[in-house]
Write a protein that holds these residues in place. Sequence first.
Motif, PDB file in Angstrom:
ATOM      1  N   VAL A 110       0.843  -1.190   0.000  1.00 46.38           N
ATOM      2  CA  VAL A 110       0.000   0.000   0.000  1.00 46.38           C
ATOM      3  C   VAL A 110       0.880   1.242   0.000  1.00 46.38           C
ATOM      4  N   GLN A 111       0.538   2.205  -0.852  1.00 47.56           N
ATOM      5  CA  GLN A 111       1.172   3.527  -0.833  1.00 47.56           C
ATOM      6  C   GLN A 111       0.086   4.558  -0.564  1.00 47.56           C
ATOM      7  N   LEU A 112       0.468   5.627   0.147  1.00 46.60           N
ATOM      8  CA  LEU A 112      -0.494   6.639   0.559  1.00 46.60           C
ATOM      9  C   LEU A 112      -0.097   7.994  -0.016  1.00 46.60           C
ATOM     10  N   VAL A 113      -1.077   8.713  -0.561  1.00 49.80           N
ATOM     11  CA  VAL A 113      -0.826  10.038  -1.137  1.00 49.80           C
ATOM     12  C   VAL A 113      -1.874  11.006  -0.601  1.00 49.80           C
ATOM     13  N   GLU A 114      -1.395  12.021   0.132  1.00 51.00           N
ATOM     14  CA  GLU A 114      -2.298  13.023   0.683  1.00 51.00           C
ATOM     15  C   GLU A 114      -2.528  14.150  -0.319  1.00 51.00           C
ATOM     16  N   SER A 115      -3.662  14.812  -0.178  1.00 52.43           N
ATOM     17  CA  SER A 115      -3.971  15.990  -0.988  1.00 52.43           C
ATOM     18  C   SER A 115      -4.973  16.854  -0.238  1.00 52.43           C
ATOM     19  N   GLY A 116      -5.141  18.087  -0.710  1.00 51.88           N
ATOM     20  CA  GLY A 116      -6.182  18.945  -0.162  1.00 51.88           C
ATOM     21  C   GLY A 116      -5.716  19.991   0.817  1.00 51.88           C
ATOM     22  N   GLY A 117      -4.433  20.014   1.142  1.00 55.00           N
ATOM     23  CA  GLY A 117      -3.947  21.043   2.041  1.00 55.00           C
ATOM     24  C   GLY A 117      -3.949  22.409   1.380  1.00 55.00           C
ATOM     25  N   GLY A 118      -3.658  23.432   2.184  1.00 55.71           N
ATOM     26  CA  GLY A 118      -3.620  24.774   1.628  1.00 55.71           C
ATOM     27  C   GLY A 118      -3.691  25.824   2.709  1.00 55.71           C
ATOM     28  N   LEU A 119      -3.961  27.042   2.273  1.00 58.01           N
ATOM     29  CA  LEU A 119      -4.062  28.189   3.175  1.00 58.01           C
ATOM     30  C   LEU A 119      -5.540  28.509   3.405  1.00 58.01           C
ATOM     31  N   VAL A 120      -5.910  28.678   4.660  1.00 63.70           N
ATOM     32  CA  VAL A 120      -7.296  28.977   5.002  1.00 63.70           C
ATOM     33  C   VAL A 120      -7.297  29.983   6.149  1.00 63.70           C
ATOM     34  N   GLN A 121      -8.314  30.814   6.191  1.00 62.81           N
ATOM     35  CA  GLN A 121      -8.428  31.800   7.256  1.00 62.81           C
ATOM     36  C   GLN A 121      -8.953  31.156   8.540  1.00 62.81           C
ATOM     37  N   PRO A 122      -8.637  31.739   9.675  1.00 65.48           N
ATOM     38  CA  PRO A 122      -9.204  31.222  10.932  1.00 65.48           C
ATOM     39  C   PRO A 122     -10.735  31.158  10.861  1.00 65.48           C
ATOM     40  N   GLY A 123     -11.267  30.069  11.382  1.00 68.04           N
ATOM     41  CA  GLY A 123     -12.703  29.846  11.309  1.00 68.04           C
ATOM     42  C   GLY A 123     -13.153  29.130  10.052  1.00 68.04           C
ATOM     43  N   GLY A 124     -12.251  28.970   9.111  1.00 73.71           N
ATOM     44  CA  GLY A 124     -12.587  28.324   7.851  1.00 73.71           C
ATOM     45  C   GLY A 124     -12.538  26.813   7.930  1.00 73.71           C
ATOM     46  N   SER A 125     -12.794  26.183   6.783  1.00 76.54           N
ATOM     47  CA  SER A 125     -12.838  24.726   6.692  1.00 76.54           C
ATOM     48  C   SER A 125     -11.945  24.240   5.573  1.00 76.54           C
ATOM     49  N   LEU A 126     -11.506  23.002   5.731  1.00 75.08           N
ATOM     50  CA  LEU A 126     -10.665  22.365   4.728  1.00 75.08           C
ATOM     51  C   LEU A 126     -10.852  20.864   4.872  1.00 75.08           C
ATOM     52  N   ARG A 127     -10.787  20.156   3.764  1.00 83.39           N
ATOM     53  CA  ARG A 127     -10.806  18.702   3.817  1.00 83.39           C
ATOM     54  C   ARG A 127      -9.548  18.168   3.154  1.00 83.39           C
ATOM     55  N   VAL A 128      -8.834  17.348   3.868  1.00 79.20           N
ATOM     56  CA  VAL A 128      -7.668  16.676   3.310  1.00 79.20           C
ATOM     57  C   VAL A 128      -8.029  15.219   3.062  1.00 79.20           C
ATOM     58  N   SER A 129      -7.428  14.677   2.023  1.00 77.42           N
ATOM     59  CA  SER A 129      -7.706  13.302   1.606  1.00 77.42           C
ATOM     60  C   SER A 129      -6.421  12.500   1.554  1.00 77.42           C
ATOM     61  N   CYS A 130      -6.562  11.203   1.707  1.00 81.99           N
ATOM     62  CA  CYS A 130      -5.422  10.293   1.615  1.00 81.99           C
ATOM     63  C   CYS A 130      -5.872   9.101   0.781  1.00 81.99           C
ATOM     64  N   ALA A 131      -5.306   8.997  -0.399  1.00 85.46           N
ATOM     65  CA  ALA A 131      -5.660   7.916  -1.311  1.00 85.46           C
ATOM     66  C   ALA A 131      -4.626   6.808  -1.225  1.00 85.46           C
ATOM     67  N   ALA A 132      -5.112   5.580  -1.169  1.00 87.97           N
ATOM     68  CA  ALA A 132      -4.234   4.418  -1.038  1.00 87.97           C
ATOM     69  C   ALA A 132      -4.256   3.573  -2.299  1.00 87.97           C
ATOM     70  N   SER A 133      -3.114   3.035  -2.615  1.00 88.91           N
ATOM     71  CA  SER A 133      -3.041   2.034  -3.668  1.00 88.91           C
ATOM     72  C   SER A 133      -3.123   0.662  -3.021  1.00 88.91           C
ATOM     73  N   GLY A 134      -3.344  -0.358  -3.796  1.00 88.39           N
ATOM     74  CA  GLY A 134      -3.375  -1.701  -3.233  1.00 88.39           C
ATOM     75  C   GLY A 134      -4.776  -2.130  -2.842  1.00 88.39           C
ATOM     76  N   SER A 135      -4.942  -3.424  -2.685  1.00 86.79           N
ATOM     77  CA  SER A 135      -6.274  -3.987  -2.477  1.00 86.79           C
ATOM     78  C   SER A 135      -6.598  -4.285  -1.029  1.00 86.79           C
ATOM     79  N   THR A 136      -5.667  -4.012  -0.106  1.00 86.26           N
ATOM     80  CA  THR A 136      -5.893  -4.378   1.292  1.00 86.26           C
ATOM     81  C   THR A 136      -6.254  -3.177   2.158  1.00 86.26           C
ATOM     82  N   PHE A 137      -6.651  -2.065   1.539  1.00 84.48           N
ATOM     83  CA  PHE A 137      -6.919  -0.832   2.280  1.00 84.48           C
ATOM     84  C   PHE A 137      -7.918  -1.053   3.405  1.00 84.48           C
TER      85      PHE A 137
END
Length: 114
Positions: free
Chosen positions: A1-28
């Motif tokens: 399994v390999q893991l790749v994160e995405s979705g980070g960035g700059l946000v103002q206080p009080g704001g929202s953000l969603r980060v994701s982590c996608a996995a390769s492989g069949s045993t996730f």
Amino acid sequence: VQLVESGGGLVQPGGSLRVSCAASGSTFSSYVMGWYRQAPGKPRELVADIGRGGPTTYVDSVKGRFTISRDNTKRTVYLQMNDLKPEDTAVYYCKGSLYPFDIWGQGTQVTVSS
């Protein structure tokens, strides 16, 4: 399994953000998945994790603001972050655990600033 994160960035206080982590492989679905973060000069800390059957735990500082979830069909784990604070600024890492192995992603930067 390999893991790749995405979705980070700059946000103002009080704001929202969603980060994701996608996995390769069949045993996730067998992995316990976690989100960790590391701020400059501080040790890496567990933010939240989610078990194979979906039970979750959170560090006290994010309870009520962050939600971890997983979609086994997409082999992806998410961290929804609401009401972000400057102290949430860090590199966020995804980790997959299946005894005796721990697998880490490369991290994604989240910066909370006005």
